[in-house]
Design an enzyme around this catalytic site. Structure first.
Site, PDB file in Angstrom:
ATOM      1  N   SER A  40       0.829  -1.211   0.000  1.00 41.70           N
ATOM      2  CA  SER A  40       0.000   0.000   0.000  1.00 41.70           C
ATOM      3  C   SER A  40       0.857   1.253   0.000  1.00 41.70           C
ATOM      4  O   SER A  40       0.343   2.361   0.128  1.00 41.70           O
ATOM      5  CB  SER A  40      -0.910  -0.004   1.235  1.00 41.70           C
ATOM      6  N   ASN A 127      -1.838  -2.240  13.509  1.00 41.27           N
ATOM      7  CA  ASN A 127      -3.284  -2.011  13.490  1.00 41.27           C
ATOM      8  C   ASN A 127      -3.677  -0.728  14.232  1.00 41.27           C
ATOM      9  O   ASN A 127      -4.472   0.070  13.731  1.00 41.27           O
ATOM     10  CB  ASN A 127      -4.018  -3.219  14.079  1.00 41.27           C
ATOM     11  N   THR A 172     -38.447  29.213  -8.905  1.00 43.30           N
ATOM     12  CA  THR A 172     -38.764  27.865  -8.439  1.00 43.30           C
ATOM     13  C   THR A 172     -39.027  27.073  -9.715  1.00 43.30           C
ATOM     14  O   THR A 172     -39.522  27.637 -10.704  1.00 43.30           O
ATOM     15  CB  THR A 172     -40.020  27.830  -7.533  1.00 43.30           C
ATOM     16  N   HIS A 173     -38.654  25.818  -9.724  1.00 41.86           N
ATOM     17  CA  HIS A 173     -38.752  24.992 -10.939  1.00 41.86           C
ATOM     18  C   HIS A 173     -37.964  25.602 -12.102  1.00 41.86           C
ATOM     19  O   HIS A 173     -38.280  25.345 -13.260  1.00 41.86           O
ATOM     20  CB  HIS A 173     -40.214  24.795 -11.384  1.00 41.86           C
ATOM     21  N   SER A 294     -12.323  27.158 -26.927  1.00 41.18           N
ATOM     22  CA  SER A 294     -12.497  25.906 -27.650  1.00 41.18           C
ATOM     23  C   SER A 294     -11.400  25.815 -28.696  1.00 41.18           C
ATOM     24  O   SER A 294     -10.978  26.827 -29.256  1.00 41.18           O
ATOM     25  CB  SER A 294     -13.869  25.896 -28.320  1.00 41.18           C
ATOM     26  N   LYS A 300     -15.736  30.843 -28.405  1.00 40.03           N
ATOM     27  CA  LYS A 300     -16.200  30.226 -27.163  1.00 40.03           C
ATOM     28  C   LYS A 300     -15.462  30.704 -25.926  1.00 40.03           C
ATOM     29  O   LYS A 300     -14.278  30.981 -25.943  1.00 40.03           O
ATOM     30  CB  LYS A 300     -16.015  28.701 -27.250  1.00 40.03           C
ATOM     31  N   ASN A 302     -15.803  28.961 -22.176  1.00 39.45           N
ATOM     32  CA  ASN A 302     -16.508  27.911 -21.445  1.00 39.45           C
ATOM     33  C   ASN A 302     -16.211  27.933 -19.935  1.00 39.45           C
ATOM     34  O   ASN A 302     -15.061  28.117 -19.549  1.00 39.45           O
ATOM     35  CB  ASN A 302     -16.114  26.532 -22.001  1.00 39.45           C
ATOM     36  N   GLU A 307     -17.933  23.579 -14.330  1.00 41.82           N
ATOM     37  CA  GLU A 307     -18.391  22.246 -14.748  1.00 41.82           C
ATOM     38  C   GLU A 307     -17.634  21.144 -14.012  1.00 41.82           C
ATOM     39  O   GLU A 307     -18.204  20.122 -13.632  1.00 41.82           O
ATOM     40  CB  GLU A 307     -18.206  22.078 -16.258  1.00 41.82           C
ATOM     41  N   GLN A 339      -7.217  -1.667   4.685  1.00 45.89           N
ATOM     42  CA  GLN A 339      -6.098  -0.956   4.075  1.00 45.89           C
ATOM     43  C   GLN A 339      -6.574  -0.064   2.925  1.00 45.89           C
ATOM     44  O   GLN A 339      -5.975   0.972   2.640  1.00 45.89           O
ATOM     45  CB  GLN A 339      -5.060  -1.959   3.563  1.00 45.89           C
ATOM     46  N   LYS A 342      -7.853   4.253   2.538  1.00 44.70           N
ATOM     47  CA  LYS A 342      -7.138   5.517   2.355  1.00 44.70           C
ATOM     48  C   LYS A 342      -7.286   6.115   0.970  1.00 44.70           C
ATOM     49  O   LYS A 342      -7.542   7.318   0.836  1.00 44.70           O
ATOM     50  CB  LYS A 342      -5.658   5.326   2.692  1.00 44.70           C
TER      51      LYS A 342
HETATM   52  N1  ARG Z   1      -0.962  -1.097   5.734  1.00 45.48           N
HETATM   53  C1  ARG Z   1      -1.904  -1.574   6.697  1.00 45.48           C
HETATM   54  C2  ARG Z   1      -3.210  -0.763   6.599  1.00 45.48           C
HETATM   55  O1  ARG Z   1      -3.199   0.262   6.016  1.00 45.48           O
HETATM   56  C3  ARG Z   1      -1.348  -1.463   8.064  1.00 45.48           C
HETATM   57  C4  ARG Z   1      -1.923  -2.434   9.038  1.00 45.48           C
HETATM   58  C5  ARG Z   1      -1.505  -3.810   8.707  1.00 45.48           C
HETATM   59  N2  ARG Z   1      -1.887  -4.708   9.713  1.00 45.48           N
HETATM   60  C6  ARG Z   1      -1.785  -6.031   9.563  1.00 45.48           C
HETATM   61  N3  ARG Z   1      -2.162  -6.773  10.548  1.00 45.48           N
HETATM   62  N4  ARG Z   1      -1.330  -6.550   8.467  1.00 45.48           N
HETATM   63  O2  ARG Z   1      -4.252  -1.173   7.087  1.00 45.48           O
END
Ligand code: ARG
Length: 475
Positions: A40, A127, A172-173, A294, A300, A302, A307, A339, A342
């Site tokens: 990750s 954890n 309205t509308h 454009s 144009k 825009n 948007e 994990q 994020k």
């Molecule tokens: N990279 C992990 C996460 O974002 C960290 C925790 C990993 N924990 C484990 N028991 N493998 O959740």
């Protein structure tokens, strides 16, 4: 970016990278595909500041509790500070084989200070570590976004003040309804964004508890001081249940829910900017700073920024849905599914930071075409309600009858292709003989808006008072 194999590899690798850190019972290293699905670091390297901040607080607490020697504690703190600098300056080499930010930092710490690095992880687990890092990150994002939102609110307040008496059709509308002022219209968004700010603040309050020290899921036999680490990291208190600490992400869900509502509000506003800039309206124009041309049509201009803001909410609602689905059905406590909390949170955060800044830019940039707005109030019989109200007040007519009489007058004006105030008194009296000259005084749009002095109404003085109140609220 780390190089990725072009096709999934199946061969086993010998132990290296992360498995060196937890691989005591593992005879061989992970398959390449395992490494790929498991890593990750590309995403969570964004947590490096929070990760190091958490580790510094944890190490200091371990020393204070006599769990770690002062020498080891100092070496760890020095090493972590150096690593932060290396990452700050782009000199740190992130390794996919080391999975995540926590192990990348710890591995580098070992290179820098040797075996003492291995003591940092006493009485904690990745954890509780990642749960702490992520809370710190979301808290920081809330603070940044709140400041940006306040800036947008102030931009709106300034423009609203400037246009407290600029009349335009209220809809309205998307059909012309009654005259309002442009300032009043902008102030509607100040209220929405003010509640968005409140939602972020509420979320921050509930989020501000520290999971550190929950360890893997059950707590730890070491005599740690969770209150001390919580305080050192600016949390109000430690989280109360170790299993909840490592497995809950409702703080992020709540944040994403608040972002989704904010995104919806910004999207509505962006849509209005697109409408106001369209040729049928021409109520506002944006300068070169917030528009694009454009590549084929030279004439144009825009409203791309608006948007894009209108569309960005999709990413945010998508992120909320994604995380809800990750969390639902997940048995306690931690599961690796978490994990993937994020990436969507970072993406949604980035989208809203950009959107809020772009909206503030457009609000400050837009040129308001007050003449066009006034012209637009000529159509649509916007003061028909004022006429009906006059009949009720002056002739003591039941509102339903007044509505009927007014409807006939509107039809008459429509057939003559004129405004209500362009009908003659004689023509009006043919519909209702008791109508007098006095009626004409309520048919102008300025009189109409000026008369709506009820609290929260569109009368310019009332709008100015609302702006002053809002300035107090959002100081
Ligand atoms: N990279 C992990 C996460 O974002 C960290 C925790 C990993 N924990 C484990 N028991 N493998 O959740």
């Amino acid at each position: 970016m780390d190089k990725k194999p072009s096709k999934p590899a199946t061969q086993k690798n010998t132990q290296s990278g992360a498995s060196q850190m937890w691989g005591g019972r593992f005879a061989a290293g992970p398959a390449a595909i395992m490494q790929q699905i498991n890593a990750s670091i590309d995403v969570d390297k964004r947590l490096y500041k929070e990760d190091i901040q958490g580790s510094l607080a944890h190490a200091a607490m371990l020393v204070k509790q006599g769990i770690l020697t002062k020498e080891d504690g100092d070496a760890i703190a020095d090493g972590l500070t150096r690593i932060r600098k290396e990452i700050d300056q782009g000199r740190f080499e992130f390794q996919t084989a080391l999975e995540d930010i926590h192990m990348n930092v710890e591995s580098r710490l070992r290179e820098l200070i040797g075996d003492a690095a291995g003591r940092l992880h006493t009485a904690r687990s990745r954890n509780d570590q990642v749960a702490t890092d992520f809370r710190l990150w979301v808290r920081g994002a809330i603070d940044d976004l709140s400041a940006a939102l306040k800036d947008l609110i102030h931009a709106l307040l300034d423009r609203a003040e400037e246009h407290a008496a600029t009349v335009m059709p209220g809809y309205t509308h998307l059909q012309p309804a009654q005259p309002v002022t442009f300032g009043h219209h902008l102030m509607a968004y100040v209220e929405m964004l003010g509640r968005d700010l409140g939602r972020l603040t509420d979320c921050r309050t509930r989020l501000n508890e520290c999971p550190l020290g929950a360890a893997a899921l059950a707590g730890t036999p070491f005599p740690i001081d969770r209150h001390a680490t919580a305080q050192a990291l600016g949390f109000d208190r430690p989280t109360a249940n170790s299993m909840d600490s490592v497995s809950s992400r409702d703080f992020a869900l709540e944040y994403l829910a608040a972002l989704s509502i904010l995104g919806a509000h910004l999207s509505r506003f962006a849509e209005e900017i697109v409408i106001w800039m369209s040729d049928g309206f021409r109520f506002i124009s944006l300068s070169d700073a917030y528009t694009t041309g454009s590549s084929i049509m030279p004439q144009k201009r825009n409203p791309d920024a608006a948007e894009l803001v209108r569309g960005k909410v999709g990413q945010v609602v998508g992120a909320l849905t994604q995380l809800l689905i990750i969390v639902k059905g997940l048995p306690l406590s931690y599961g690796k599914d978490l994990q993937d909390d994020k990436a969507p949170t970072f993406a949604a955060s980035d989208a809203m930071a950009l959107s809020v800044a772009a909206m503030a830019g457009m609000v400050r940039d837009m040129k308001v075409n007050a003449d066009r707005m006034r012209q637009a109030t000529d159509g649509g019989f916007l003061t028909a309600t004022d006429l009906a109200d006059w009949l009720v007040r002056q002739l003591n007519m039941p509102f339903r009858n007044a509505h009927h009489v007014t409807g006939e007058l509107v039809r008459l004006a429509e057939s003559k292709n004129c405004r209500l105030q362009d009908l003659s008194l004689a023509e009006m009296q043919k519909v209702e003989p008791r109508i007098t000259d006095g009626l004409f005084s309520v048919l102008g749009v300025d009189q109409s808006v000026a008369s709506r002095k009820s609290y929260g109404g569109t009368a310019p003085d009332t709008v100015r008072r609302a702006i002053a109140e809002a300035r107090e609220r959002f100081k």
